[in-house]
Design an enzyme around this catalytic site. Structure first.
Site, PDB file in Angstrom:
ATOM      1  N   HIS A  14     -38.825  13.976  77.592  1.00  0.00           N
ATOM      2  CA  HIS A  14     -37.809  13.089  78.177  1.00  0.00           C
ATOM      3  C   HIS A  14     -37.638  13.415  79.652  1.00  0.00           C
ATOM      4  CE1 HIS A  14     -34.038  15.902  77.545  1.00  0.00           C
ATOM      5  NE2 HIS A  14     -34.996  16.488  78.206  1.00  0.00           N
ATOM      6  N   CYS A  33     -34.690  17.962  85.849  1.00  0.00           N
ATOM      7  CA  CYS A  33     -34.769  17.029  84.705  1.00  0.00           C
ATOM      8  C   CYS A  33     -34.988  15.595  85.160  1.00  0.00           C
ATOM      9  CB  CYS A  33     -33.504  17.120  83.861  1.00  0.00           C
ATOM     10  SG  CYS A  33     -33.312  18.716  83.060  1.00  0.00           S
ATOM     11  N   HIS A  39     -40.601  16.146  80.687  1.00  0.00           N
ATOM     12  CA  HIS A  39     -40.867  17.514  80.227  1.00  0.00           C
ATOM     13  C   HIS A  39     -40.483  17.567  78.754  1.00  0.00           C
ATOM     14  CE1 HIS A  39     -36.615  17.459  81.345  1.00  0.00           C
ATOM     15  NE2 HIS A  39     -36.461  18.290  80.342  1.00  0.00           N
ATOM     16  N   HIS A  41     -39.355  19.355  74.863  1.00  0.00           N
ATOM     17  CA  HIS A  41     -38.506  20.307  74.130  1.00  0.00           C
ATOM     18  C   HIS A  41     -38.938  20.327  72.670  1.00  0.00           C
ATOM     19  CE1 HIS A  41     -35.535  20.870  77.311  1.00  0.00           C
ATOM     20  NE2 HIS A  41     -35.567  19.566  77.532  1.00  0.00           N
ATOM     21  N   ASP A  79     -41.018  12.356  66.931  1.00  0.00           N
ATOM     22  CA  ASP A  79     -41.907  13.504  67.096  1.00  0.00           C
ATOM     23  C   ASP A  79     -43.137  13.146  67.933  1.00  0.00           C
ATOM     24  OD1 ASP A  79     -42.603  16.219  66.620  1.00  0.00           O
ATOM     25  OD2 ASP A  79     -43.992  15.601  65.041  1.00  0.00           O
ATOM     26  N   HIS A  80     -43.402  13.985  68.950  1.00  0.00           N
ATOM     27  CA  HIS A  80     -44.537  13.798  69.860  1.00  0.00           C
ATOM     28  C   HIS A  80     -44.478  12.453  70.587  1.00  0.00           C
ATOM     29  CE1 HIS A  80     -45.847  17.412  67.858  1.00  0.00           C
ATOM     30  NE2 HIS A  80     -46.724  17.580  68.820  1.00  0.00           N
ATOM     31  N   GLU A 124     -31.344  21.346  71.584  1.00  0.00           N
ATOM     32  CA  GLU A 124     -32.411  21.122  72.552  1.00  0.00           C
ATOM     33  C   GLU A 124     -33.124  22.437  72.830  1.00  0.00           C
ATOM     34  OE1 GLU A 124     -32.061  18.459  76.278  1.00  0.00           O
ATOM     35  OE2 GLU A 124     -32.103  20.509  77.045  1.00  0.00           O
TER      36      GLU A 124
HETATM   37 ZN   LIG Z   1     -34.936  18.340  78.995  1.00  0.00          ZN
END
Ligand SMILES: [Zn+2]
Length: 140
Positions: A14, A33, A39, A41, A79-80, A124
């Site tokens: 995100h 961010c 990037h 998580h 996911d992914h 997160e």
């Molecule tokens: Zn982040």
């Protein structure tokens, strides 16, 4: 009434960006961010349901059914994925931990047979999580 929690994990990318702000404002508020390449998580989801223990099965809900619902409604969608670019609810809404918790609540609400959705917790990072208890805020 008893609470039962099931965990699931997903990995997603995100970035944080508000289209109404200038790039400078986004950089000031969101820092690193705001990098629009995104990037990643490794998120941990905890879904807590509230209900009564079935005297026959000893369960609040069918655990296999609950796992399947989390997989179908959340993990297979998030996911992914790049949340901003690939998941409909984050086209307009910034995918912060808080907003992800709210979005997951909306995905699950009314779909868990025999129990009431009580809390959605999204980690997160191990030291950062958000709880959403629905619009009622956990009352009732
Ligand atoms: Zn982040």
């Amino acid at each position: 009434m008893i609470l039962l929690t099931r965990k699931a994990d997903f990995s997603a990318a995100h970035y944080y960006w508000n289209d109404r702000w200038t790039p400078e404002e986004n950089a000031r508020v969101f820092g690193k961010c705001a990098n629009r390449n995104g990037h990643g998580h490794n998120y941990t989801l905890e879904v807590t349901v509230a209900g009564e223990v079935d005297p026959v099965s000893g369960f609040v809900v069918d655990l296999k059914a609950l796992k399947d619902i989390l997989e179908r409604e959340v993990v297979s969608v998030y996911d992914h994925r790049h949340l901003n670019l690939e998941v409909a609810e984050f086209k307009e809404t910034i995918p912060t931990t808080e907003n992800i918790a709210i979005a997951i609540w909306k995905r699950l609400e009314g779909k868990i047979a025999g129990a009431k959705l009580h809390r959605v917790r999204v980690y997160e990072m191990p030291d950062l999580f958000a709880d959403y208890l629905g619009e009622e805020g956990g009352e009732g």
